[in-house]
Design a protein around this motif. Structure first.
Motif, PDB file in Angstrom:
ATOM      1  N   TYR A   1     -32.738 -16.633   3.235  1.00 27.25           N
ATOM      2  CA  TYR A   1     -31.746 -16.574   3.219  1.00 27.25           C
ATOM      3  C   TYR A   1     -31.203 -15.030   3.929  1.00 27.25           C
ATOM      4  O   TYR A   1     -31.995 -14.698   4.760  1.00 27.25           O
ATOM      5  N   ASP A   2     -30.016 -15.598   4.597  1.00 21.35           N
ATOM      6  CA  ASP A   2     -29.404 -13.909   4.555  1.00 21.35           C
ATOM      7  C   ASP A   2     -27.833 -13.625   4.701  1.00 21.35           C
ATOM      8  O   ASP A   2     -26.970 -15.052   3.778  1.00 21.35           O
ATOM      9  N   ILE A   3     -27.485 -12.746   3.777  1.00 22.56           N
ATOM     10  CA  ILE A   3     -26.094 -12.407   3.624  1.00 22.56           C
ATOM     11  C   ILE A   3     -25.266 -11.465   4.875  1.00 22.56           C
ATOM     12  O   ILE A   3     -26.097 -10.395   5.383  1.00 22.56           O
TER      13      ILE A   3
ATOM     14  N   ARG B   1       5.115   4.081   4.283  1.00 25.57           N
ATOM     15  CA  ARG B   1       5.266   4.756   4.972  1.00 25.57           C
ATOM     16  C   ARG B   1       4.604   4.526   6.402  1.00 25.57           C
ATOM     17  O   ARG B   1       5.614   3.365   7.044  1.00 25.57           O
ATOM     18  N   LYS B   2       4.016   3.771   6.221  1.00 26.67           N
ATOM     19  CA  LYS B   2       3.128   3.117   8.077  1.00 26.67           C
ATOM     20  C   LYS B   2       2.005   2.745   7.304  1.00 26.67           C
ATOM     21  O   LYS B   2       0.740   3.550   7.580  1.00 26.67           O
ATOM     22  N   PRO B   3       1.527   1.872   6.248  1.00 21.28           N
ATOM     23  CA  PRO B   3       0.411   1.388   6.715  1.00 21.28           C
ATOM     24  C   PRO B   3      -0.317   0.443   7.540  1.00 21.28           C
ATOM     25  O   PRO B   3      -0.263  -0.185   8.181  1.00 21.28           O
ATOM     26  N   LEU B   4      -1.616   0.780   7.520  1.00 19.56           N
ATOM     27  CA  LEU B   4      -2.421   0.713   8.630  1.00 19.56           C
ATOM     28  C   LEU B   4      -3.549   0.080   7.597  1.00 19.56           C
ATOM     29  O   LEU B   4      -4.055   0.286   6.557  1.00 19.56           O
ATOM     30  N   LEU B   5      -4.273  -1.049   7.892  1.00 17.74           N
ATOM     31  CA  LEU B   5      -4.862  -2.224   7.328  1.00 17.74           C
ATOM     32  C   LEU B   5      -6.307  -2.426   8.112  1.00 17.74           C
ATOM     33  O   LEU B   5      -6.506  -1.919   9.323  1.00 17.74           O
ATOM     34  N   THR B   6      -7.337  -1.799   7.651  1.00 16.80           N
ATOM     35  CA  THR B   6      -8.942  -1.507   8.408  1.00 16.80           C
ATOM     36  C   THR B   6      -9.551  -3.038   7.767  1.00 16.80           C
ATOM     37  O   THR B   6      -9.275  -3.735   6.110  1.00 16.80           O
ATOM     38  N   THR B   7     -10.273  -2.472   8.567  1.00 14.23           N
ATOM     39  CA  THR B   7     -11.529  -3.980   8.062  1.00 14.23           C
ATOM     40  C   THR B   7     -13.247  -3.300   8.239  1.00 14.23           C
ATOM     41  O   THR B   7     -12.372  -2.649   9.514  1.00 14.23           O
ATOM     42  N   SER B   8     -13.622  -3.926   7.839  1.00  6.04           N
ATOM     43  CA  SER B   8     -15.731  -3.681   7.805  1.00  6.04           C
ATOM     44  C   SER B   8     -16.290  -4.951   7.806  1.00  6.04           C
ATOM     45  O   SER B   8     -15.763  -5.320   6.759  1.00  6.04           O
ATOM     46  N   THR B   9     -17.385  -5.499   8.673  1.00  5.04           N
ATOM     47  CA  THR B   9     -18.093  -6.263   8.582  1.00  5.04           C
ATOM     48  C   THR B   9     -19.005  -6.028   8.406  1.00  5.04           C
ATOM     49  O   THR B   9     -19.595  -5.392   9.506  1.00  5.04           O
ATOM     50  N   ASP B  10     -20.172  -6.529   7.610  1.00  4.90           N
ATOM     51  CA  ASP B  10     -21.668  -5.583   8.067  1.00  4.90           C
ATOM     52  C   ASP B  10     -22.616  -7.028   7.082  1.00  4.90           C
ATOM     53  O   ASP B  10     -21.975  -8.023   6.463  1.00  4.90           O
ATOM     54  N   GLY B  11     -24.678  -6.393   7.166  1.00  3.80           N
ATOM     55  CA  GLY B  11     -25.194  -7.758   6.013  1.00  3.80           C
ATOM     56  C   GLY B  11     -26.306  -6.495   5.815  1.00  3.80           C
ATOM     57  O   GLY B  11     -25.670  -4.737   5.595  1.00  3.80           O
ATOM     58  N   VAL B  12     -27.237  -6.447   5.339  1.00  8.64           N
ATOM     59  CA  VAL B  12     -28.126  -5.784   5.043  1.00  8.64           C
ATOM     60  C   VAL B  12     -29.799  -5.594   5.837  1.00  8.64           C
ATOM     61  O   VAL B  12     -30.516  -4.803   4.840  1.00  8.64           O
TER      62      VAL B  12
ATOM     63  N   ASP C   1     -17.896 -12.545   0.880  1.00 11.16           N
ATOM     64  CA  ASP C   1     -19.199 -12.215   1.456  1.00 11.16           C
ATOM     65  C   ASP C   1     -19.825 -14.771   2.031  1.00 11.16           C
ATOM     66  O   ASP C   1     -18.832 -14.982   1.633  1.00 11.16           O
ATOM     67  N   TYR C   2     -21.050 -14.133   2.632  1.00  8.48           N
ATOM     68  CA  TYR C   2     -21.308 -15.422   2.980  1.00  8.48           C
ATOM     69  C   TYR C   2     -22.976 -15.570   2.591  1.00  8.48           C
ATOM     70  O   TYR C   2     -23.553 -14.172   3.614  1.00  8.48           O
ATOM     71  N   ILE C   3     -23.465 -16.813   2.125  1.00  8.88           N
ATOM     72  CA  ILE C   3     -24.793 -16.723   2.286  1.00  8.88           C
ATOM     73  C   ILE C   3     -24.846 -17.579   2.972  1.00  8.88           C
ATOM     74  O   ILE C   3     -24.480 -19.144   2.158  1.00  8.88           O
ATOM     75  N   ALA C   4     -26.010 -17.896   3.860  1.00  5.79           N
ATOM     76  CA  ALA C   4     -26.606 -19.184   4.456  1.00  5.79           C
ATOM     77  C   ALA C   4     -28.493 -18.782   3.929  1.00  5.79           C
ATOM     78  O   ALA C   4     -28.901 -17.786   3.735  1.00  5.79           O
ATOM     79  N   CYS C   5     -28.445 -20.248   3.440  1.00 10.72           N
ATOM     80  CA  CYS C   5     -30.311 -20.594   3.484  1.00 10.72           C
ATOM     81  C   CYS C   5     -30.113 -21.438   3.489  1.00 10.72           C
ATOM     82  O   CYS C   5     -29.607 -22.404   3.768  1.00 10.72           O
ATOM     83  N   GLY C   6     -32.066 -21.779   3.698  1.00  8.32           N
ATOM     84  CA  GLY C   6     -32.169 -23.142   4.327  1.00  8.32           C
ATOM     85  C   GLY C   6     -32.210 -23.903   2.747  1.00  8.32           C
ATOM     86  O   GLY C   6     -32.332 -24.912   2.787  1.00  8.32           O
ATOM     87  N   LYS C   7     -32.411 -23.457   1.541  1.00  3.01           N
ATOM     88  CA  LYS C   7     -32.033 -24.699   0.882  1.00  3.01           C
ATOM     89  C   LYS C   7     -31.555 -24.039  -0.244  1.00  3.01           C
ATOM     90  O   LYS C   7     -31.427 -22.178  -1.445  1.00  3.01           O
ATOM     91  N   VAL C   8     -30.416 -24.366  -1.376  1.00  4.01           N
ATOM     92  CA  VAL C   8     -29.643 -23.963  -2.626  1.00  4.01           C
ATOM     93  C   VAL C   8     -30.374 -23.745  -3.788  1.00  4.01           C
ATOM     94  O   VAL C   8     -31.087 -24.452  -4.078  1.00  4.01           O
TER      95      VAL C   8
ATOM     96  N   GLY D   1     -27.195  -6.998  -3.642  1.00  6.70           N
ATOM     97  CA  GLY D   1     -25.704  -7.655  -3.200  1.00  6.70           C
ATOM     98  C   GLY D   1     -24.858  -6.335  -2.782  1.00  6.70           C
ATOM     99  O   GLY D   1     -23.545  -5.608  -2.667  1.00  6.70           O
ATOM    100  N   GLN D   2     -25.629  -4.724  -4.235  1.00  9.34           N
ATOM    101  CA  GLN D   2     -24.878  -3.456  -3.906  1.00  9.34           C
ATOM    102  C   GLN D   2     -25.191  -2.970  -2.117  1.00  9.34           C
ATOM    103  O   GLN D   2     -23.873  -2.174  -2.002  1.00  9.34           O
ATOM    104  N   ASP D   3     -26.012  -2.676  -2.031  1.00  8.66           N
ATOM    105  CA  ASP D   3     -26.251  -2.902  -0.535  1.00  8.66           C
ATOM    106  C   ASP D   3     -25.144  -3.528   0.364  1.00  8.66           C
ATOM    107  O   ASP D   3     -24.642  -2.782   1.217  1.00  8.66           O
ATOM    108  N   LEU D   4     -24.865  -5.015   0.157  1.00  8.22           N
ATOM    109  CA  LEU D   4     -23.707  -5.197   1.073  1.00  8.22           C
ATOM    110  C   LEU D   4     -22.697  -4.498   0.789  1.00  8.22           C
ATOM    111  O   LEU D   4     -21.512  -4.407   1.731  1.00  8.22           O
ATOM    112  N   VAL D   5     -22.050  -4.503  -0.141  1.00 14.08           N
ATOM    113  CA  VAL D   5     -20.915  -3.728  -0.361  1.00 14.08           C
ATOM    114  C   VAL D   5     -21.014  -2.154  -0.211  1.00 14.08           C
ATOM    115  O   VAL D   5     -19.701  -2.364   0.404  1.00 14.08           O
TER     116      VAL D   5
END
Length: 362
Positions: free
Chosen positions: A153-155, A55-66, A106-113, A83-87
């Protein structure tokens, strides 16, 4: 002249490709019938044609880390649980307004893969996404040599959901006489770890120490993943409707009082009785290990309550038959002398007031 290559600058694109191959199957298992296209595209896509029937869909969004829980994972060299914490941090926030998740990135920043480590992180995210029927539709792993140490690293993650406008949950539905019901947490979840890590430092505790009250090591207890609530909350909404289910509050940073106050209207208050549940051992350990004041503890950690449900008395009777739920208190008029510690005006929201009364069961 010395030859400078991308690899000599600290970025190993082949390692990144290996990490992608290791995580491919886990991510693919999150895809449902709405996903368009395969794995590895520049952009993820879902078929949103079902929204035309809303009828009137509202899109919702959320962003966070752990948060700094990552430091515990790094010290323990255990990377598949956060990973479950992030979800949970993003999908459960969407569930608070009654929204169904459509996708996550998702986004993962790290010093070395390090391919296996990165793949373990993403597998954890993917497994949790599969549990809540949310496609993990895209992601990025960024190598930051010279900015982050090799093992650091950080996620972060973001989720998008949808809810009918006339089924939106929140403060405007809450009524005097409503029942406040708790859904148990699985542990510390993903908030307050700066306090927890300081307690470990001051107390000299070791993560590999076996603690009898936990039945496992301290580190393993600290890494217990955040409980996923979204499916239970959406099923409850389906069962009792918005006439019965009025509001939800995800108990994250700030603790029970601060987060519950956010979903109350300004003219109402919630009286929450601390003696209605037994504080789980991990919270007692944090308090005792460094003599943390109880008020500071309950302003930081969830204390065993991960999600709060506000319902009509009739709907509450149904919910309270479910496992790991109990009645915390009731909704009353603001200004009523409810006693206890009073919390209001938190997280930038001019909501209602929460009164935490009585003492904890230990």
């Amino acid at each position: 002249m010395t030859e400078v290559t991308y690899a000599s600058a600290g970025v190993d694109t082949q390692a990144g490709d290996r990490a992608v191959e290791l995580m491919r199957d886990a991510v693919g298992r999150t895809f449902n019938s709405t996903v368009v296209g395969g794995f590895g595209g520049f952009a993820g896509m879902v078929d949103a044609s079902a929204l035309r029937d809303m009828r009137k869909p509202l899109l919702t969004t959320s962003t966070d880390g752990v948060g700094t829980k990552i430091a515990i994972a790094q010290q323990m060299d255990i990377h598949h649980t956060i990973g479950q914490d992030l979800v949970a941090m993003v999908v459960d926030d969407i569930a608070v307004v009654g929204a169904r998740p459509l996708l996550m990135t998702d986004y993962i920043a790290c010093g070395k893969v390090e391919p296996t480590r990165i793949a373990n992180i993403v597998r954890g995210i993917a497994q949790a996404c599969a549990q809540v029927d949310t496609p993990l539709l895209g992601g990025e792993t960024a190598e930051h040599p010279g900015v982050m140490s090799e093992d650091d690293y950080d996620i972060a993650g973001a989720a998008t959901g949808v809810v009918e406008a006339d089924e939106l949950l929140g403060a405007d539905r809450v009524r005097e006489g409503d029942v406040v019901v708790a859904m148990a947490s699985s542990g510390l979840h993903s908030n307050g770890f700066s306090l927890v890590r300081r307690v470990i430092e001051v107390s000299g505790a070791k993560l590999d120490t076996l603690v009898a009250d936990f039945g496992r090591t301290l580190g393993e207890e600290l890494l217990e993943p955040t409980r996923l609530y979204s499916r239970d909350c959406l099923a409850l909404k389906e069962q009792v409707g918005v006439g019965g289910l009025h509001a939800l509050s995800h108990i994250t940073g700030g603790g029970l009082g601060a987060n519950l106050a956010r979903v109350l209207p300004q003219h109402l208050a919630a009286q929450v009785r601390r003696d209605t549940w037994r504080v789980p051992p991990i919270f007692q350990w944090v308090q005792a290990a460094a003599n943390v004041p109880w008020e500071d503890l309950e302003s930081t950690l969830n204390m065993g309550v991960g999600m709060v449900v506000i319902l009509s008395p009739e709907a509450a009777e149904i919910v309270l038959k479910k496992e790991d739920t109990w009645e915390l208190g009731r909704i009353c008029k603001k200004g009523t002398d409810l006693g206890g510690r009073t919390i209001s005006g938190t997280k930038g929201v001019e909501g209602g007031t929460v009164h935490l009364v009585g003492g904890y069961q230990l």
